[in-house]
Write an enzyme that holds these catalytic residues in place. Structure first.
Site, PDB file in Angstrom:
ATOM      1  N   ASP A 180      -4.674   2.901 -63.569  1.00 51.20           N
ATOM      2  CA  ASP A 180      -5.801   1.699 -63.865  1.00 51.20           C
ATOM      3  C   ASP A 180      -6.591   1.992 -65.045  1.00 51.20           C
ATOM      4  OD1 ASP A 180      -7.504  -0.647 -63.278  1.00 51.20           O
ATOM      5  OD2 ASP A 180      -6.076  -1.221 -61.779  1.00 51.20           O
ATOM      6  N   HIS A 233     -12.360  -2.318 -63.282  1.00 51.31           N
ATOM      7  CA  HIS A 233     -11.413  -2.706 -62.503  1.00 51.31           C
ATOM      8  C   HIS A 233     -10.898  -1.793 -61.526  1.00 51.31           C
ATOM      9  CE1 HIS A 233      -6.978  -4.010 -62.093  1.00 51.31           C
ATOM     10  NE2 HIS A 233      -7.636  -5.400 -61.957  1.00 51.31           N
ATOM     11  N   SER A 423      -4.469  -8.061 -58.120  1.00 56.47           N
ATOM     12  CA  SER A 423      -5.087  -6.822 -58.544  1.00 56.47           C
ATOM     13  C   SER A 423      -5.764  -6.332 -57.338  1.00 56.47           C
ATOM     14  CB  SER A 423      -6.239  -6.800 -59.644  1.00 56.47           C
ATOM     15  OG  SER A 423      -5.545  -6.673 -60.879  1.00 56.47           O
TER      16      SER A 423
END
Length: 724
Positions: A180, A233, A423
């Protein structure tokens, strides 16, 4: 970020305007590129150019890195002999190892997108090349005593609290690689949870940390423009997998005992496929040139990222997954389905085989309005809906996890935030896989997938069809239960099903590829794998279900005790165009298993040429309107399906670029015409500032029952007005 929605009766175009980092030039300039007619056109319906906001910023430019090509050579080729390649007068240099056999990233300086595609065409024709494809750009898709556990409504939806009584992840150590944006290592809810990771971003501008690859996977977070920031994220994703649990602090992770290896592959504007593949293979224990081998290879990998291209368009991606699955620790790869309310078979890695593809649900256990759907979905997990508060806890119904606040200082920086997206759904399942591996370390992806699907709770037709939120598109057809895979994961049932050391006899069907586009009178072949577990050795009989008139299949063999069969899918002449969900069914002993396949039946070949096609550069004002007086167009006269264009003498500012072929000659954009725009991988029209080259447009057929009627405040009259 400015967003514009220009509406037609049956077509809506969403524009994402990313602010420029530099002031527009004062001189007049030009926009140039290539226009292409789809070789096997589909239908351009109301959804094709309508994409709503996602949990991660859109790319300003194209979907692959200009001048970069991923090439796999045949085993007989010495890589030393192909350090530099000369192709069509262009030199490509080998710049990066991907950790895959005879596969590397090559770069040519000064080559635009159109030139890159031409290099790929020539390379693909070489006898010493297995495949050559673009370096695609991908992006992120968004009862313990922990303080905020009561706000993690999403855990009870999958029976996680009950499952912790069976396995909390501490029986055996499990390592989860989060592929990520990196991680905020100082967050207190990661104390004792992190193992050494790596930053695989090779482009310093994308990395935004002053260098290229390095051993520090720290997430640089909200630096740069709003549209280009990572938003921490990866930190949010990692918290769902394995935030420190039962520590009287923050939130709980799904697995109490799992350790996280942060692998940074996404930065400013996303990340390249080459970097992602290198990060994946390294995390699983494969060697990557120039990077020290990982000390403890990961047993679970989470990829909450993706791009709009099929896995078959990037065979290096599938090669990487196959190599990872073959590692001795039997890794399980979990991926997000995507946030475009679209068919997941059109996205990667969601459409790859050998992974668990996860769609998103919200508080009601409905499919979240943004979640991708279709036959490639394996299971669903909570991804949330941050637009509502259905449980009346005074907070939005997003998924709560670890985050950082750049506006604060000291300990106040380390916060918890609600996000929504597939996600957020994917790490729920990655955490569940870690619980399962803790209970049974020899578990592989085949057995894990079989158990997760058998124990999931199916969504009803109406729950899968969901509720749509503007500006996300309504699916092109009514969705059914099977479009949400086996349904919502049930962790308690899955762990109970693991039982002892010997699994019950069972089998799972897999198919490769997971989607295909076939024209009438055409055919295509697929490999149907029969993954047997627990000593299952019964004969399996295969059949095709749900095929429309004109579509048929032959299996070789049809009834087998083997582990695979070849399916030939035939599309008869005259078969209606459209996209269909087909089901391959296998019956053996008392068991029946299915696997989905997405089939697009294409239209007949496109018009003979682009002759008469209008290419328009439409000036977009600061308020989102289009100024026809500052817009310009050019007409193509080439008798070909691929032609260059150049629109000059353009005033400085923002433009959108569209191409239109008025097939019926009625002076308006109507059904049967060809239309296309300069868009990113998600379908958003991109703003362009002159002077810019490589602005390439692919045209497809407009289909629908409506008519793009003329209105003073609509976009419809602009193309006809520019036609001279």
């Amino acid at each position: 970020m400015r967003r514009f929605l220009l509406s037609f009766p049956f077509l809506a175009l969403v524009l994402t305007a990313c602010p420029s980092n530099t002031n527009p030039p004062s001189a007049r300039g030009s926009i140039s590129g290539t226009v292409t007619l789809a070789a096997t056109p589909g239908s351009l319906d109301a959804n094709k150019l309508k994409v709503g906001p996602s949990s991660f910023p859109q790319l300003r430019d194209s979907e692959f890195v200009a001048g970069e090509v991923i090439i796999k050579f045949r085993p007989t080729v010495s890589l030393q002999s192909v350090q530099n390649l000369r192709v069509g007068g262009v030199t490509l240099q080998r710049v990066q190892d991907l950790g895959l056999e005879a596969t590397s990233l090559y770069r040519a300086v000064g080559v635009d997108q159109a030139g890159t595609l031409e290099l790929i065409r020539q390379l693909s024709a070489r006898s010493d090349v297995v495949y050559a494809h673009p370096n695609f750009i991908l992006k992120a898709f968004k009862t313990p005593n922990d303080d905020f556990y009561s706000l993690q409504w999403h855990y009870s939806k999958i029976n996680l609290p009950q499952a912790w009584d069976i396995e909390d992840g501490t029986t055996n150590d499990v390592i989860v690689a989060v592929i990520d944006t990196g991680i905020v290592k100082a967050h207190p809810d990661f104390a004792g949870k992190l193992l050494p990771g790596y930053d695989f971003i090779s482009n310093p501008q994308t990395a935004n940390d002053g260098n290229g690859r390095d051993p520090d996977p720290e997430d640089t977070g909200n630096t740069g423009s709003e549209e280009e920031a990572s938003g921490y994220h990866g930190t949010h994703v990692a918290g769902t997998v394995a935030a420190a649990t039962n520590n009287s602090l923050g939130v709980a992770g799904v697995s109490w005992g799992a350790k996280i290896v942060p692998v940074r592959v996404l930065g400013v504007g996303g990340g390249s496929l080459a970097d992602i593949i290198a990060g994946m293979t390294w995390a699983a224990g494969l060697s990557v040139t120039g990077v020290p081998n990982i000390a403890k290879p990961a047993q679970v990998l989470n990829l909450s990222l993706g791009g709009k291209f099929r896995c078959t368009d990037a065979p290096a991606y599938q090669d990487a997954i196959n190599a990872i699955n073959a590692q001795p620790q039997k890794p399980i790869i979990v991926v997000a389905a995507g946030n475009s309310a679209d068919n997941a078979s059109l996205y990667a890695p969601a459409s790859c085989t050998g992974v668990i593809t996860v769609g998103a649900t919200e508080f009601r256990n409905f499919r979240s309005y943004y979640s991708n759907w279709g036959p490639r979905i394996d299971v669903m997990a909570p991804g949330g809906d941050s637009s509502v508060d259905r449980n009346d806890d005074k907070y939005v119904d997003g998924v709560l996890s670890t985050m950082k606040d750049d506006k604060a200082t000291g300990a106040d920086q380390y916060i918890y935030s609600f996000l929504q997206g597939t996600s957020m759904a994917s790490p729920h399942v990655a955490g569940v896989a870690a619980l399962m591996k803790s209970k049974k370390p020899t578990l592989d992806v085949t057995e894990a997938l079989d158990i997760l699907k058998r124990t999931a709770r199916p969504l009803s037709n109406s729950a899968c069809d969901g509720a749509y939120t503007n500006p996300y598109p309504t699916p092109s057809r009514a969705l059914t239960s099977s479009d949400c895979g086996a349904g919502l994961v049930d962790v308690q049932a899955a762990l109970s099903e693991l039982g002892g050391s010997t699994p019950q006899p069972s089998f799972t069907l897999l198919i490769n590829p997971t989607s295909a586009a076939i024209t009438p009178s055409g055919s295509s072949q697929f490999t149907v794998s029969i993954a047997r577990t627990g000593g299952f050795n019964s004969v399996v009989t295969l059949s095709l279900q749900g095929a429309p008139s004109g579509v048929s299949a032959q299996f070789n063999p049809n009834t087998t005790t083997a582990n695979s069969s070849t399916m030939t899918l035939n599309v008869a002449g005259g078969t209606a165009t459209g996209t269909y969900t087909l089901t391959v069914q296998g019956t053996g002993g008392s068991l029946t298993r299915t696997v989905g396949l997405s089939l697009t039946v294409g239209n007949p070949p496109p018009p003979v040429s682009l002759s008469g096609t209008l290419v328009a550069a439409l000036f977009v004002t600061s308020t989102g309107a289009v100024d026809i007086n500052k817009s310009k167009g050019a007409t193509l006269n080439q008798n070909s399906q691929n032609a260059p264009y150049n629109i000059s003498d353009l005033e400085a500012g923002d433009y959108i670029v569209l191409a239109w072929k008025d097939v019926d000659g009625n002076g308006d954009v109507t059904q049967g015409d060809y239309l296309g725009g300069y868009v990113n991988s998600a379908g958003d029209l991109l703003l362009v500032q002159p002077t810019k080259s490589g602005i390439n447009v692919a045209m497809d057929i407009v289909q629908g029952t409506g008519h793009l009627s003329t209105k003073a405040d609509s976009f419809t009259p602009l193309l006809p007005k520019l036609k001279r």
